[in-house]
Motif scaffolding. Sequence first.
Motif, PDB file in Angstrom:
ATOM      1  N   GLY A  60       0.778  -1.233   0.000  1.00  0.00           N
ATOM      2  CA  GLY A  60       0.000   0.000   0.000  1.00  0.00           C
ATOM      3  C   GLY A  60       0.808   1.280   0.000  1.00  0.00           C
ATOM      4  O   GLY A  60       0.241   2.376   0.017  1.00  0.00           O
ATOM      5  N   VAL A  61       2.141   1.172  -0.040  1.00  0.00           N
ATOM      6  CA  VAL A  61       2.992   2.365  -0.012  1.00  0.00           C
ATOM      7  C   VAL A  61       3.260   2.847  -1.433  1.00  0.00           C
ATOM      8  O   VAL A  61       3.594   2.054  -2.318  1.00  0.00           O
ATOM      9  CB  VAL A  61       4.317   2.076   0.713  1.00  0.00           C
ATOM     10  N   ASP A  62       3.124   4.136  -1.642  1.00  0.00           N
ATOM     11  CA  ASP A  62       3.305   4.753  -2.956  1.00  0.00           C
ATOM     12  C   ASP A  62       4.769   5.180  -3.111  1.00  0.00           C
ATOM     13  O   ASP A  62       5.221   6.112  -2.434  1.00  0.00           O
ATOM     14  CB  ASP A  62       2.384   5.959  -3.067  1.00  0.00           C
ATOM     15  N   PRO A  63       5.548   4.540  -4.001  1.00  0.00           N
ATOM     16  CA  PRO A  63       6.968   4.891  -4.125  1.00  0.00           C
ATOM     17  C   PRO A  63       7.207   6.277  -4.721  1.00  0.00           C
ATOM     18  O   PRO A  63       8.261   6.871  -4.501  1.00  0.00           O
ATOM     19  CB  PRO A  63       7.522   3.799  -5.046  1.00  0.00           C
ATOM     20  N   HIS A  64       6.234   6.791  -5.473  1.00  0.00           N
ATOM     21  CA  HIS A  64       6.401   8.115  -6.083  1.00  0.00           C
ATOM     22  C   HIS A  64       6.513   9.212  -5.014  1.00  0.00           C
ATOM     23  O   HIS A  64       7.169  10.228  -5.236  1.00  0.00           O
ATOM     24  CB  HIS A  64       5.220   8.434  -7.000  1.00  0.00           C
ATOM     25  N   ALA A  65       5.853   9.003  -3.887  1.00  0.00           N
ATOM     26  CA  ALA A  65       5.800  10.039  -2.848  1.00  0.00           C
ATOM     27  C   ALA A  65       6.625   9.691  -1.611  1.00  0.00           C
ATOM     28  O   ALA A  65       6.729  10.510  -0.700  1.00  0.00           O
ATOM     29  CB  ALA A  65       4.341  10.269  -2.443  1.00  0.00           C
TER      30      ALA A  65
END
Length: 318
Positions: A60-65
């Motif tokens: 669920g972690v967004d790598p872009h941010a």
Amino acid sequence: MILSKRSLLATATAFALVLPAGWAIAKEQLDVVATTGMIGDAAREVGGDLVKVRALMGPGVDPHAYRQTRSDIVGMAKADLVLWHGLYLEAQMEDFLNELSESGNVVAVAESLPRNLLIGHEDYEGKFDPHVWMNPNLWSRVVLNVRDALIEVQPESEATFRANADAHLEELRELARYTTEVLSSVPAESRVLISAHDAFNYFGNAYGFEVMGIQGISTESEAGLQRIAEMVDTIVRRDIRAVFVESSVSDRNIRALIEGAAAEGHEVTIGGTLFSDAMGAAGTYEGTYLGMIDHNATVISRALGGDAPERGMSELLN
């Protein structure tokens, strides 16, 4: 902010006392830190018992941010090897990782992929779409880069790393065969994949699907009302019946599409949740790269009228 070598080491020392117990290093194993779960999975498959791998970005972690935390800084500074994706995926960490590479074994495992195999990045001029893991054949090249990085750090284990990589590459070939089969069963007119952001362009290229993301390639981009209105018009005009949410991106815009279509008298449903920028929970099948892609292909195929077993490739193997 870019850290100097001196300040980087000072930061690592300063935060050493707050290092979580789970970060203790087993001396007989290589200590490997990976940014994403997909890279961490590749490192575990290739390294086997010779490595201890920690992925910074979980389900669920967004790598872009994502931005590095204090414990991340310590862990990466102390690691035998740091593996990151590159291609501007870890946009908020890129300066830090480039600085770290000057004083340690730090490898961007997707950065060296042949440019003719990459898709241009609409959000950032001169950059490429980083979501290469959506094509198992392309991801195999990243696995080879992970293998070579491990060999560089521990050359005496080269034979083991090569054997493990070969075994995993055969699994990826089987995955590619399965995904091609089930996705080719989707009727041609139904091969339209609408999701929260443009994470599936390599998927579309590999399997002949038209891909539409509400947001751009980066989740940092915003979806305006005009974009949503245009996509509602497309859904109604082309009689699209299913759209997809992503595990690492808010479903707000997808639900706005559904409501907009309903206002036009057209019913569209959520075809399922796809893993885009992060894998599933640790310890589950979907928490592996194989399970992530198997899940996506199976869910997409079944939702869009294709023929896929309910439990995916794993059902065929058991």
